[in-house]
Design a protein around this motif. Structure first.
Motif, mmCIF file in Angstrom:
data_model
loop_
_atom_site.group_PDB
_atom_site.id
_atom_site.type_symbol
_atom_site.label_atom_id
_atom_site.label_comp_id
_atom_site.label_asym_id
_atom_site.label_seq_id
_atom_site.Cartn_x
_atom_site.Cartn_y
_atom_site.Cartn_z
ATOM 1 N N LEU A 255 3.661 0.960 -15.387
ATOM 2 C CA LEU A 255 3.477 0.974 -13.941
ATOM 3 C C LEU A 255 3.896 -0.379 -13.395
ATOM 4 C CD1 LEU A 255 2.392 2.268 -11.303
ATOM 5 C CD2 LEU A 255 0.160 1.269 -11.872
ATOM 6 N N THR A 256 4.805 -0.369 -12.432
ATOM 7 C CA THR A 256 5.276 -1.587 -11.780
ATOM 8 C C THR A 256 4.931 -1.534 -10.300
ATOM 9 O OG1 THR A 256 7.118 -1.881 -13.329
ATOM 10 C CG2 THR A 256 7.286 -3.009 -11.214
ATOM 11 N N LEU A 257 4.323 -2.599 -9.799
ATOM 12 C CA LEU A 257 3.992 -2.729 -8.380
ATOM 13 C C LEU A 257 4.714 -3.958 -7.844
ATOM 14 C CD1 LEU A 257 0.130 -2.155 -8.603
ATOM 15 C CD2 LEU A 257 1.882 -0.447 -8.087
ATOM 16 N N ALA A 258 5.319 -3.840 -6.659
ATOM 17 C CA ALA A 258 6.095 -4.939 -6.092
ATOM 18 C C ALA A 258 5.821 -5.063 -4.605
ATOM 19 C CB ALA A 258 7.584 -4.727 -6.334
ATOM 20 N N LEU A 259 5.807 -6.306 -4.127
ATOM 21 C CA LEU A 259 5.600 -6.584 -2.713
ATOM 22 C C LEU A 259 6.504 -7.738 -2.306
ATOM 23 C CD1 LEU A 259 3.953 -6.168 -0.066
ATOM 24 C CD2 LEU A 259 2.364 -7.902 -0.932
ATOM 25 N N ASP A 260 7.262 -7.545 -1.227
ATOM 26 C CA ASP A 260 8.174 -8.568 -0.712
ATOM 27 C C ASP A 260 7.866 -8.870 0.740
ATOM 28 O OD1 ASP A 260 9.513 -8.497 -3.122
ATOM 29 O OD2 ASP A 260 11.497 -8.427 -2.203
ATOM 30 N N THR A 261 8.218 -10.085 1.148
ATOM 31 C CA THR A 261 8.222 -10.428 2.559
ATOM 32 C C THR A 261 9.543 -11.107 2.878
ATOM 33 O OG1 THR A 261 7.111 -11.643 4.326
ATOM 34 C CG2 THR A 261 7.028 -12.614 2.145
ATOM 35 N N TYR A 262 10.186 -10.678 3.967
ATOM 36 C CA TYR A 262 11.424 -11.284 4.445
ATOM 37 C C TYR A 262 11.112 -12.026 5.740
ATOM 38 C CZ TYR A 262 13.784 -7.739 1.473
ATOM 39 O OH TYR A 262 14.194 -6.943 0.432
ATOM 40 N N THR A 263 11.856 -13.097 6.012
ATOM 41 C CA THR A 263 11.591 -13.886 7.213
ATOM 42 C C THR A 263 12.775 -13.944 8.175
ATOM 43 O OG1 THR A 263 12.330 -15.966 6.185
ATOM 44 C CG2 THR A 263 10.001 -15.358 5.913
ATOM 45 N N GLN A 264 13.865 -13.240 7.882
ATOM 46 C CA GLN A 264 15.065 -13.373 8.705
ATOM 47 C C GLN A 264 14.842 -12.927 10.145
ATOM 48 O OE1 GLN A 264 18.542 -11.360 7.203
ATOM 49 N NE2 GLN A 264 19.893 -12.271 8.720
ATOM 50 N N HIS A 265 14.187 -11.795 10.335
ATOM 51 C CA HIS A 265 13.954 -11.244 11.676
ATOM 52 C C HIS A 265 12.460 -11.208 11.989
ATOM 53 C CE1 HIS A 265 18.118 -10.379 11.551
ATOM 54 N NE2 HIS A 265 18.041 -9.317 10.792
ATOM 55 N N GLY A 266 11.757 -12.272 11.664
ATOM 56 C CA GLY A 266 10.311 -12.222 11.766
ATOM 57 C C GLY A 266 9.747 -11.671 10.474
ATOM 58 N N LEU A 267 8.457 -11.575 10.378
ATOM 59 C CA LEU A 267 7.815 -11.155 9.146
ATOM 60 C C LEU A 267 8.048 -9.673 8.878
ATOM 61 C CD1 LEU A 267 6.003 -12.149 6.821
ATOM 62 C CD2 LEU A 267 4.046 -11.368 8.162
ATOM 63 N N GLU A 268 8.692 -9.377 7.754
ATOM 64 C CA GLU A 268 8.895 -8.000 7.302
ATOM 65 C C GLU A 268 8.197 -7.820 5.964
ATOM 66 O OE1 GLU A 268 13.394 -7.181 9.085
ATOM 67 O OE2 GLU A 268 12.971 -7.034 6.944
ATOM 68 N N LEU A 269 7.592 -6.652 5.766
ATOM 69 C CA LEU A 269 6.939 -6.341 4.500
ATOM 70 C C LEU A 269 7.637 -5.163 3.840
ATOM 71 C CD1 LEU A 269 3.150 -6.708 5.418
ATOM 72 C CD2 LEU A 269 4.603 -8.340 4.192
ATOM 73 N N HIS A 270 7.850 -5.287 2.537
ATOM 74 C CA HIS A 270 8.453 -4.228 1.733
ATOM 75 C C HIS A 270 7.591 -4.058 0.496
ATOM 76 C CE1 HIS A 270 12.338 -4.530 4.020
ATOM 77 N NE2 HIS A 270 11.836 -5.739 4.239
ATOM 78 N N ALA A 271 7.175 -2.843 0.224
ATOM 79 C CA ALA A 271 6.276 -2.592 -0.902
ATOM 80 C C ALA A 271 6.732 -1.354 -1.655
ATOM 81 C CB ALA A 271 4.839 -2.414 -0.416
ATOM 82 N N GLY A 272 6.504 -1.352 -2.966
ATOM 83 C CA GLY A 272 6.893 -0.204 -3.758
ATOM 84 C C GLY A 272 6.153 -0.117 -5.075
#
Length: 339
Positions: A255-272
């Motif tokens: 089981l793999t869990l991942a969480l990202d945040t991008y800052t290019q266009h303000g705070l973006e969250l990506h999770a999977g």
């Protein structure tokens, strides 16, 4: 000069691919990513970049590769744009790094250009628009990247990487833009063990994209006499990701869990999340939040099939689905071959 009437298809393509209303969204096609595995996990790829698609997420991930890899991806974006990616990864003889090359192309082809037979008269039964030609509206990114594993420290694995990218955009009436930039990345994995170890693995990924400011130069005339041609700039921005992988006793699964945040266009969250059975079949789900030209929050999902051989070679076929609240569904397929 004849009055030219461009089809609705062209208008839609301009909204997505041509010069944005503000420089904030310059070359926004670079945020699309590649590889159906990561896209099915909501684009949370900064800490799980470990294959030939790592060039899109974190070049430091190339430091994990020990064999040659070829990758391909094709998608039809919201029934409008063709989205294609290809890359080749070559390991360095030291076995502690790799170099890669990739090409990303996003575009709308064969867009019709129409004109009225008599431009001084309004459209009517005897003066209907007719097609007088076609053109393509495309964005291209050519990248060369490398990733390396550092020989220290002893407790964690540290990998670093960098990317050089050349951007080229072409549009209506030979309008085009060319530019370039660079990204740098870092991966830290604890504990310092291989993928098949039983203890849970924790990874921190960091990418500084457009680290020296990426610029695009257009061949369009300057806005006023004596002024410089139109130029766009992408400022540096961060991508930070964390991931954890756990070996499960049931069905020899992980089981793999991942969480990202991008800052290019303000705070973006990506999770999977990814659940892999028998090191053969993977099931994935994610959430992709974007603050680009069109703000959206979409659920993603997908599956993957992996074939591995005792020689170390193998192949992976992955599928990703995303449902955009405004543009509808998109389907993406990718293939990765290791030899």
């Amino acid at each position: 000069m004849n009055k030219i009437h461009i089809s609705i298809t062209f208008i839609l393509s301009l909204n997505i691919f041509c010069m944005p209303a503000t420089a904030k969204y310059t070359a926004d096609f670079l945020t699309l990513g590649s590889g159906a595995r990561t896209l099915a996990m909501g684009g949370a790829g900064t800490a799980i970049a470990d294959d030939a698609f790592a060039m899109s997420w974190n070049p430091a991930g190339l430091g994990q590769l020990r064999r040659n890899e070829l990758s391909f991806m094709h998608a039809r974006m919201n029934q409008l744009a063709a989205y294609n990616f290809v890359s080749y990864i070559h390991p360095i003889q030291s076995r502690k790094g790799a170099i890669g090359f990739s090409w990303l192309r996003v575009g709308v082809d064969d867009i019709p250009i129409t004109s009225l037979p008599v431009v001084s008269r309004p459209v009517g039964a005897t003066n209907r628009p007719k097609v007088i030609g076609t053109f393509n509206n495309t964005d291209n990114a050519f990248k060369v990247a490398s990733g390396w594993e550092l020989p220290y420290p002893r407790i964690v694995r540290v990998r670093v990487g960098g990317t050089l990218k050349l951007l080229y955009t072409s549009g209506y009436r030979n309008t085009n833009a060319i530019g370039g930039g660079a990204d740098i990345g870092l991966l830290i994995t604890y504990p310092r063990t291989g993928k098949d170890a039983n203890p849970p693995r924790y990874t921190l990924g960091i990418q500084v994209a457009d680290v020296f400011k990426t610029k695009r130069y257009w061949n369009t005339p300057p806005e006023s006499e004596g002024s410089a041609p139109h130029t766009e700039t992408i400022p540096p921005h961060l991508k930070i990701g964390i991931a954890t992988t756990h070996a499960l006793p049931i069905f020899n699964s992980t089981l793999t869990l991942a969480l990202d945040t991008y800052t290019q266009h303000g705070l973006e969250l990506h999770a999977g999340a990814e659940y892999t059975l028998f090191d053969l079949l993977s099931l994935r789900i994610g959430m992709d939040t974007r603050n680009g030209i069109v703000q959206s929050r979409q659920v993603t999902a997908g599956v993957g099939l992996h074939l591995r051989f005792v020689t170390g070679a193998g192949a992976a076929l992955d599928y990703a689905f995303a449902n955009h609240p405004a543009l509808g569904a998109s389907h993406r397929m990718s293939l990765r071959v290791r030899f």
